[in-house]
Enzyme design. Structure first.
Site, PDB file in Angstrom:
ATOM      1  N   GLN A  36      -5.751   6.841  39.223  1.00 42.15           N
ATOM      2  CA  GLN A  36      -4.539   7.635  39.022  1.00 42.15           C
ATOM      3  C   GLN A  36      -4.315   7.962  37.541  1.00 42.15           C
ATOM      4  OE1 GLN A  36      -1.783   4.921  40.919  1.00 42.15           O
ATOM      5  NE2 GLN A  36      -2.615   3.207  39.756  1.00 42.15           N
ATOM      6  N   HIS A  67      13.350  -5.119  40.534  1.00 48.77           N
ATOM      7  CA  HIS A  67      12.434  -6.235  40.823  1.00 48.77           C
ATOM      8  C   HIS A  67      13.150  -7.451  41.407  1.00 48.77           C
ATOM      9  CE1 HIS A  67       9.750  -3.776  38.179  1.00 48.77           C
ATOM     10  NE2 HIS A  67       8.952  -4.060  39.185  1.00 48.77           N
ATOM     11  N   GLU A  91       3.029  -3.626  36.896  1.00 51.21           N
ATOM     12  CA  GLU A  91       3.762  -3.935  35.647  1.00 51.21           C
ATOM     13  C   GLU A  91       3.846  -5.442  35.398  1.00 51.21           C
ATOM     14  OE1 GLU A  91       5.198  -2.374  38.336  1.00 51.21           O
ATOM     15  OE2 GLU A  91       6.639  -0.860  37.680  1.00 51.21           O
ATOM     16  N   ASP A 111      -3.808  -5.755  42.680  1.00 48.65           N
ATOM     17  CA  ASP A 111      -3.473  -4.354  42.388  1.00 48.65           C
ATOM     18  C   ASP A 111      -4.779  -3.565  42.415  1.00 48.65           C
ATOM     19  OD1 ASP A 111      -0.846  -2.846  40.876  1.00 48.65           O
ATOM     20  OD2 ASP A 111      -2.793  -1.834  40.773  1.00 48.65           O
ATOM     21  N   ASP A 143      -8.139  -3.056  46.799  1.00 50.25           N
ATOM     22  CA  ASP A 143      -7.185  -2.468  47.733  1.00 50.25           C
ATOM     23  C   ASP A 143      -6.407  -3.576  48.453  1.00 50.25           C
ATOM     24  OD1 ASP A 143      -5.922  -0.598  49.451  1.00 50.25           O
ATOM     25  OD2 ASP A 143      -7.400  -1.089  50.980  1.00 50.25           O
ATOM     26  N   GLY A 144      -5.091  -3.441  48.466  1.00 48.90           N
ATOM     27  CA  GLY A 144      -4.227  -4.460  49.072  1.00 48.90           C
ATOM     28  C   GLY A 144      -4.489  -4.637  50.561  1.00 48.90           C
ATOM     29  N   ASP A 161       4.768  -4.215  46.484  1.00 48.14           N
ATOM     30  CA  ASP A 161       5.320  -3.392  45.406  1.00 48.14           C
ATOM     31  C   ASP A 161       4.308  -2.312  45.070  1.00 48.14           C
ATOM     32  OD1 ASP A 161       6.924  -2.438  43.393  1.00 48.14           O
ATOM     33  OD2 ASP A 161       6.350  -3.981  41.944  1.00 48.14           O
TER      34      ASP A 161
END
Ligand code: SAM
Length: 313
Positions: A36, A67, A91, A111, A143-144, A161
Site C-alpha cells: 500500500q 484504540h 501503528e 500485520d 496476512d491475518g 485493527d
C-alpha cells in the site's frame, strides 16, 4: 482583520462528494510498500497521522479514543485475559493498549505490512510507546487470515485493527462469515473478538450493519458499539462478539475496579461510565442494525470503493 489561513491541506475523502480536510505543517514520510501507499503527515490540530492508501488511520492527539474503545471493553470484560492476538494494528497503539494489562503474558501481533510498522517505529513513537520490544510481544508479518488459519494457539481475545474492506485493498477477506468462524474456533471459552467496524455516518451505514449481521451468523452474542473520534469528525463503529460475556452484565463499579487492579497505565477515555455510553447507541443506528439482513460471505465479499485521492502537499 481576517487572519491568514494555513496554506497546506490534506484531504480525507469520506465519499467522492464528501471531504474532511486538515491543515498540515508538512509530510514526514511518503512512500510505497509492496502492499500500500504510506503517508505520515504532521497536522496543525491533531499532531501526526498515518494514512494508508488515502485512508486516514489515526491521529496522534486523539488516537487514545479509538484504540481504548477498540481494546479495553474486550479486555476488561474478560475474567482474565492472558493470551491475545492482534490482527493489523500497524501503528502499535492497539498492542500498547493490550500490554497495559498485567494479566497478559503473550500478545501476538500480525500485520501484513512490515513497512507500516517500520514507519510507526520511526515516526509515531507516542502511538507504540516502545511496545514492539516488550518481552510479551510476538510480532510477525503476513496476512491475518492465514495467521488465524495456521495458528494452533487459543486466544482469550482477538482484536481486529485492520484497514477497511476496500476493493483491491489487503483486508476485505478478514470481514467475512467464514473468517469469523475461523476466529471463533481459536477463542477460549470466555474468549472475545473485537473489531473496528467502519463509520456509523447515517449516509454510509452498510459496512457497520453488515459486519454486525455477519458476526451474528457465527457468534451467540454480538454487541455493536461506537465512539466519537474528533479527528475523523465521526462516530466510529466497533463490534464485540462473544460466546457468553455481555457488556450489559458488568457494572460501572466492577469495570473501574478491574481497571485499577489490572491496568498498569492511566486510561484517558475508557472507564465504567464511558462503557455505558459506548454500548447505548442512538436510535437511527439501532434501527439500521435491526433492519440489516445481509451476511458477508467469501463468495461475494463486501468491498468499499476507494473514495478519492488524498492531496499530500
Ligand atoms: N484505525 C484503522 C482504520 O481506521 O482502518 C486501522 C489501523 S491499522 C494501521 C491497519 C493495519 O491493518 C495496517 O497496518 C495494515 O497493514 C493492516 N492490514 C491490512 N490488511 C491486513 C491483513 N490482511 N492482514 C494483516 N494486517 C492487515
Amino acid at each position: 482583520m481576517k487572519k491568514d489561513l494555513p496554506s497546506r491541506w490534506i484531504y480525507d475523502y469520506f465519499s467522492p462528494s464528501e471531504v474532511h480536510k486538515h491543515a498540515i505543517k508538512g509530510t514526514i514520510y511518503h512512500g510505497n510498500s509492496d502492499i500500500q501507499e504510506i503517508v505520515v503527515a504532521e497536522t496543525h490540530n491533531f499532531g501526526r497521522c498515518l494514512i494508508l492508501d488515502n485512508e486516514f488511520q489515526s491521529f496522534e492527539l486523539d488516537e487514545f479514543i479509538y484504540h481504548e474503545a477498540l481494546v479495553q471493553p474486550a479486555m476488561i470484560m474478560h475474567p482474565e485475559p492472558e493470551k491475545v492476538a492482534i490482527i493489523g494494528g500497524g501503528e502499535g497503539a492497539t498492542l500498547r493498549e493490550v500490554l497495559h494489562h498485567k494479566t497478559v503474558n503473550k500478545a501476538m501481533m500480525v500485520d501484513i505490512d512490515e513497512k507500516v510498522v517500520e514507519c510507526a517505529e520511526k515516526y509515531l513513537p507516542t502511538f507504540h510507546n516502545g511496545c514492539f520490544s516488550d518481552k510479551r510481544t510476538v510480532l510477525t508479518f503476513g496476512d491475518g487470515r492465514k495467521f488465524i488459519e495456521d495458528s494452533d494457539e487459543e486466544f482469550d481475545a482477538v482484536i481486529m485493527d485492520i484497514t477497511c474492506p476496500l476493493e483491491e485493498g489487503p483486508a476485505y477477506k478478514l470481514f467475512t462469515k467464514e473468517f469469523y468462524a475461523l476466529v471463533k474456533q481459536k477463542l477460549t471459552p470466555h474468549g472475545v473478538l473485537s473489531i473496528q467496524a467502519s463509520t456509523t455516518s447515517p449516509v454510509a451505514l452498510q459496512t457497520y450493519t453488515v459486519l454486525s449481521k455477519t458476526l451474528q451468523a457465527v457468534f451467540p452474542n454480538v454487541f455493536p458499539y461506537a465512539a466519537y473520534v474528533p479527528s475523523f469528525a465521526l462516530l466510529w463503529g466497533f463490534c464485540l462478539a462473544t460466546n457468553d460475556l455481555d457488556p450489559a452484565q458488568i457494572s460501572p463499579e466492577k469495570i473501574d475496579r478491574r481497571i485499577s487492579e489490572r491496568v498498569n497505565s492511566e486510561l484517558r477515555f475508557y472507564d465504567g461510565i464511558t462503557h455505558q455510553a459506548l454500548f447505548n447507541l442512538p436510535k437511527y443506528l439501532r434501527k439500521a442494525l435491526k433492519e440489516q439482513t445481509h451476511v458477508n460471505l467469501d463468495k461475494n465479499p463486501l468491498m468499499e470503493q476507494y473514495p478519492g485521492l488524498a492531496d499530500k502537499d
